[in-house]
Design a protein around this motif. Structure first.
Motif, PDB file in Angstrom:
ATOM      1  N   ILE A  97       6.619   4.380   9.536  1.00 33.54           N
ATOM      2  CA  ILE A  97       5.930   3.729   8.421  1.00 33.54           C
ATOM      3  C   ILE A  97       6.957   3.033   7.526  1.00 33.54           C
ATOM      4  O   ILE A  97       8.012   3.593   7.203  1.00 33.54           O
ATOM      5  CB  ILE A  97       5.125   4.739   7.585  1.00 33.54           C
ATOM      6  N   VAL A  98       6.633   1.815   7.122  1.00 34.41           N
ATOM      7  CA  VAL A  98       7.501   1.021   6.253  1.00 34.41           C
ATOM      8  C   VAL A  98       6.718   0.627   5.006  1.00 34.41           C
ATOM      9  O   VAL A  98       5.592   0.139   5.101  1.00 34.41           O
ATOM     10  CB  VAL A  98       8.001  -0.246   6.973  1.00 34.41           C
ATOM     11  N   GLN A  99       7.317   0.888   3.848  1.00 33.20           N
ATOM     12  CA  GLN A  99       6.699   0.438   2.599  1.00 33.20           C
ATOM     13  C   GLN A  99       7.142  -0.992   2.322  1.00 33.20           C
ATOM     14  O   GLN A  99       8.328  -1.272   2.207  1.00 33.20           O
ATOM     15  CB  GLN A  99       7.100   1.337   1.436  1.00 33.20           C
ATOM     16  N   PHE A 100       6.157  -1.881   2.227  1.00 29.19           N
ATOM     17  CA  PHE A 100       6.419  -3.298   2.012  1.00 29.19           C
ATOM     18  C   PHE A 100       5.972  -3.617   0.593  1.00 29.19           C
ATOM     19  O   PHE A 100       4.780  -3.643   0.289  1.00 29.19           O
ATOM     20  CB  PHE A 100       5.631  -4.112   3.040  1.00 29.19           C
ATOM     21  N   THR A 101       6.933  -3.837  -0.304  1.00 27.73           N
ATOM     22  CA  THR A 101       6.655  -4.094  -1.717  1.00 27.73           C
ATOM     23  C   THR A 101       6.787  -5.586  -1.987  1.00 27.73           C
ATOM     24  O   THR A 101       7.813  -6.188  -1.656  1.00 27.73           O
ATOM     25  CB  THR A 101       7.635  -3.312  -2.607  1.00 27.73           C
ATOM     26  N   VAL A 151      -4.431  -0.859   4.059  1.00 29.60           N
ATOM     27  CA  VAL A 151      -2.964  -0.868   4.091  1.00 29.60           C
ATOM     28  C   VAL A 151      -2.330  -0.738   2.713  1.00 29.60           C
ATOM     29  O   VAL A 151      -1.143  -0.426   2.599  1.00 29.60           O
ATOM     30  CB  VAL A 151      -2.438  -2.157   4.772  1.00 29.60           C
ATOM     31  N   LEU A 152      -3.100  -0.972   1.650  1.00 33.09           N
ATOM     32  CA  LEU A 152      -2.559  -0.910   0.296  1.00 33.09           C
ATOM     33  C   LEU A 152      -2.326   0.543  -0.112  1.00 33.09           C
ATOM     34  O   LEU A 152      -3.188   1.404   0.087  1.00 33.09           O
ATOM     35  CB  LEU A 152      -3.532  -1.567  -0.679  1.00 33.09           C
ATOM     36  N   THR A 153      -1.160   0.834  -0.697  1.00 33.21           N
ATOM     37  CA  THR A 153      -0.880   2.182  -1.190  1.00 33.21           C
ATOM     38  C   THR A 153      -0.885   2.254  -2.710  1.00 33.21           C
ATOM     39  O   THR A 153      -1.336   3.243  -3.284  1.00 33.21           O
ATOM     40  CB  THR A 153       0.466   2.701  -0.657  1.00 33.21           C
ATOM     41  N   SER A 154      -0.381   1.214  -3.382  1.00 36.64           N
ATOM     42  CA  SER A 154      -0.385   1.219  -4.845  1.00 36.64           C
ATOM     43  C   SER A 154      -0.116  -0.173  -5.376  1.00 36.64           C
ATOM     44  O   SER A 154       0.311  -1.071  -4.639  1.00 36.64           O
ATOM     45  CB  SER A 154       0.676   2.190  -5.389  1.00 36.64           C
ATOM     46  N   VAL A 155      -0.376  -0.343  -6.662  1.00 36.68           N
ATOM     47  CA  VAL A 155      -0.061  -1.590  -7.359  1.00 36.68           C
ATOM     48  C   VAL A 155       0.586  -1.250  -8.693  1.00 36.68           C
ATOM     49  O   VAL A 155       0.359  -0.175  -9.252  1.00 36.68           O
ATOM     50  CB  VAL A 155      -1.321  -2.459  -7.608  1.00 36.68           C
ATOM     51  N   ASP A 156       1.398  -2.161  -9.192  1.00 33.98           N
ATOM     52  CA  ASP A 156       1.892  -2.070 -10.561  1.00 33.98           C
ATOM     53  C   ASP A 156       1.017  -2.963 -11.420  1.00 33.98           C
ATOM     54  O   ASP A 156       0.847  -4.160 -11.119  1.00 33.98           O
ATOM     55  CB  ASP A 156       3.349  -2.531 -10.659  1.00 33.98           C
ATOM     56  N   LEU A 157       0.444  -2.383 -12.486  1.00 27.86           N
ATOM     57  CA  LEU A 157      -0.478  -3.112 -13.346  1.00 27.86           C
ATOM     58  C   LEU A 157       0.035  -3.156 -14.777  1.00 27.86           C
ATOM     59  O   LEU A 157       0.550  -2.155 -15.293  1.00 27.86           O
ATOM     60  CB  LEU A 157      -1.856  -2.436 -13.364  1.00 27.86           C
ATOM     61  N   PHE A 195       2.406  -1.945   0.376  1.00 32.50           N
ATOM     62  CA  PHE A 195       1.626  -1.754   1.584  1.00 32.50           C
ATOM     63  C   PHE A 195       2.344  -0.790   2.519  1.00 32.50           C
ATOM     64  O   PHE A 195       3.579  -0.802   2.605  1.00 32.50           O
ATOM     65  CB  PHE A 195       1.413  -3.087   2.314  1.00 32.50           C
ATOM     66  N   ALA A 196       1.583   0.031   3.222  1.00 32.49           N
ATOM     67  CA  ALA A 196       2.135   0.902   4.252  1.00 32.49           C
ATOM     68  C   ALA A 196       1.892   0.245   5.608  1.00 32.49           C
ATOM     69  O   ALA A 196       0.751   0.167   6.079  1.00 32.49           O
ATOM     70  CB  ALA A 196       1.480   2.280   4.205  1.00 32.49           C
ATOM     71  N   LEU A 197       2.968  -0.273   6.213  1.00 31.40           N
ATOM     72  CA  LEU A 197       2.871  -0.968   7.493  1.00 31.40           C
ATOM     73  C   LEU A 197       3.573  -0.153   8.578  1.00 31.40           C
ATOM     74  O   LEU A 197       4.341   0.768   8.282  1.00 31.40           O
ATOM     75  CB  LEU A 197       3.486  -2.365   7.369  1.00 31.40           C
ATOM     76  N   THR A 198       3.307  -0.496   9.821  1.00 25.75           N
ATOM     77  CA  THR A 198       3.885   0.248  10.939  1.00 25.75           C
ATOM     78  C   THR A 198       4.988  -0.559  11.607  1.00 25.75           C
ATOM     79  O   THR A 198       4.836  -1.758  11.849  1.00 25.75           O
ATOM     80  CB  THR A 198       2.814   0.602  11.981  1.00 25.75           C
ATOM     81  N   ALA A 199       6.101   0.108  11.886  1.00 27.28           N
ATOM     82  CA  ALA A 199       7.200  -0.536  12.599  1.00 27.28           C
ATOM     83  C   ALA A 199       6.876  -0.588  14.090  1.00 27.28           C
ATOM     84  O   ALA A 199       5.984   0.095  14.573  1.00 27.28           O
ATOM     85  CB  ALA A 199       8.491   0.242  12.362  1.00 27.28           C
ATOM     86  N   GLY A 200       7.599  -1.439  14.806  1.00 24.21           N
ATOM     87  CA  GLY A 200       7.432  -1.490  16.256  1.00 24.21           C
ATOM     88  C   GLY A 200       6.830  -2.770  16.782  1.00 24.21           C
ATOM     89  O   GLY A 200       6.757  -2.969  18.002  1.00 24.21           O
ATOM     90  N   GLY A 201       6.355  -3.652  15.888  1.00 20.44           N
ATOM     91  CA  GLY A 201       5.899  -4.962  16.334  1.00 20.44           C
ATOM     92  C   GLY A 201       4.490  -5.039  16.870  1.00 20.44           C
ATOM     93  O   GLY A 201       4.063  -6.096  17.328  1.00 20.44           O
ATOM     94  N   MET A 202       3.726  -3.938  16.817  1.00 19.70           N
ATOM     95  CA  MET A 202       2.362  -3.963  17.330  1.00 19.70           C
ATOM     96  C   MET A 202       1.354  -4.103  16.187  1.00 19.70           C
ATOM     97  O   MET A 202       1.590  -3.662  15.060  1.00 19.70           O
ATOM     98  CB  MET A 202       2.067  -2.697  18.121  1.00 19.70           C
TER      99      MET A 202
END
Length: 369
Positions: A97-101, A151-157, A195-202
């Motif tokens: 899992i990769v956190q994409f900010t 896919v969203l995990t959090s936001v800064d508001l 966002f919580a995304l998955t590594a590995g290209g799929m």
């Protein structure tokens, strides 16, 4: 994927401009001028611009990519704060899992392209959607079987009442079909998303039947994320849903009406109306929408009510897209009122034919249906 990558752009000074035409900053290319226009390129500038504007007595409008706005012909008599913040960061969290900010002012499709290029899966089915990142949780943007909520995990508001910045978990945003607790209120400003995304290209599992057919796979299968992105862009272009300045079918706010969600009792009455108008052997497409409810296809209802692709509105200046009946388009030289007249014609026609009320998806500024 390279580890802990990020992109940062140089800071610039906040500038204020008078009487800026908003039609030049919306995908519909409609709308009068903003009295004042502030361009904020960092989160700190954005916070300061909003706080300063809030301290005045005039109205404030937050503007992103302008892809979901219908602005009145008279414009906006207040301050428009343009969200132009940039930057992203990818941080591996373990377990694939990769956190994409991502900062709110990044172009959404550019972010999807970057995620795919970095071998991250989860956003690829949302390719080609116009607008900026900050708008995606507000609308709970979705397409081809994927929603931001997945896919969203959090936001800064920025809380405009207190003036403070908070990190808010996605679970507290009330994300539902094309809505959230942020929609319809101006009390909070999205500064960045995670966002919580998955590594590995799929890709994420392919859930949407049309996309699965295009890719030649069964629903539920995964494919390389770049293949899914290419297929989604191909499908969207075929419907006039990828911005192209030379194609008036893309001079729109995307899907103008949401797919109506009705309860089972109401659906029984709608079926009777449909049978009266179209015959009892008509197959009405429906989709699950929670216990005791179902979702209808707005496009199907619009077409069956007699509004075909390319249906022309006032003076030929507006029309339904020739590629997709859900898109109301500016054919050049239109006014916002022209567009609203067409929207009213379609809405009222569907109601008269089937007893179903269509609700608009865009945000209206200084105007209404």
């Amino acid at each position: 994927m390279r580890r802990a990558m990020s992109r940062r752009l140089p800071l610039t000074v906040v500038t204020t401009t008078q009487s800026v035409p908003l039609g030049e900053r919306t995908t519909l290319r409609l709308g009068g001028p903003a009295a004042r226009f502030v361009h904020a390129t960092t989160a700190a500038e954005l916070v300061e611009a909003v706080r300063t504007a809030d301290a005045s007595t005039e109205p404030v409008l937050l503007l992103g990519g302008g892809s979901n706005l219908v602005v009145a012909d008279r414009g906006f008599d207040g301050t428009v704060v343009h969200v132009a913040t940039k930057g992203w960061r990818a941080d591996p969290l373990g377990g694939g899992i990769v956190q994409f900010t991502v900062e709110a002012g990044e172009d959404w499709d550019g972010v999807v392209a970057e995620a795919v290029a970095q071998g991250l899966g989860g956003l690829e089915c949302l390719s080609g959607i116009p607008g900026l990142v900050g708008a995606t949780p507000v609308q709970n943007v979705g397409a081809y079987g994927v929603e931001i909520a997945q896919v969203l995990t959090s936001v800064d508001l920025l809380d405009r009442r207190s003036g403070k910045v908070h990190q808010v978990p996605a679970a507290k945003l009330g994300l539902a079909y094309r809505t959230s607790v942020l929609k319809g209120t101006d009390q909070a400003v999205v500064l960045r998303t995670r966002f919580a995304l998955t590594a590995g290209g799929m890709s994420a599992p392919i859930r949407y039947a049309e996309l699965a057919r295009t890719l030649g796979v069964d629903q539920g299968e995964r494919v390389p994320a770049d293949a899914a992105r290419k297929a989604v862009l191909e499908l969207r272009r075929g419907k006039g849903m990828v911005l192209d300045s030379a194609d008036h079918d893309t001079w729109s706010a995307g899907s103008f009406f949401t797919n109506p969600i009705i309860d089972d009792a109401t659906f029984t009455g709608v079926l009777i109306r449909i049978a009266q108008v179209l015959g009892s052997d008509v197959d009405v497409p429906t989709y699950p929408a929670g216990q005791g409810h179902r979702k209808l296809s707005a496009a199907w209802l619009i077409e069956r009510a007699g509004f075909r692709k390319g249906h022309v509105g006032p003076g030929g200046r507006v029309a339904l897209s020739s590629k997709h009946t859900l898109a109301l388009t500016n054919r050049g030289g239109a006014t916002t009122e022209d567009l609203l007249d067409l929207a009213r014609e379609v809405r009222d026609g569907v109601r008269a034919a089937f007893g179903v009320e269509l609700h608009p998806e865009p945000v209206f500024i200084g105007c209404s249906l």
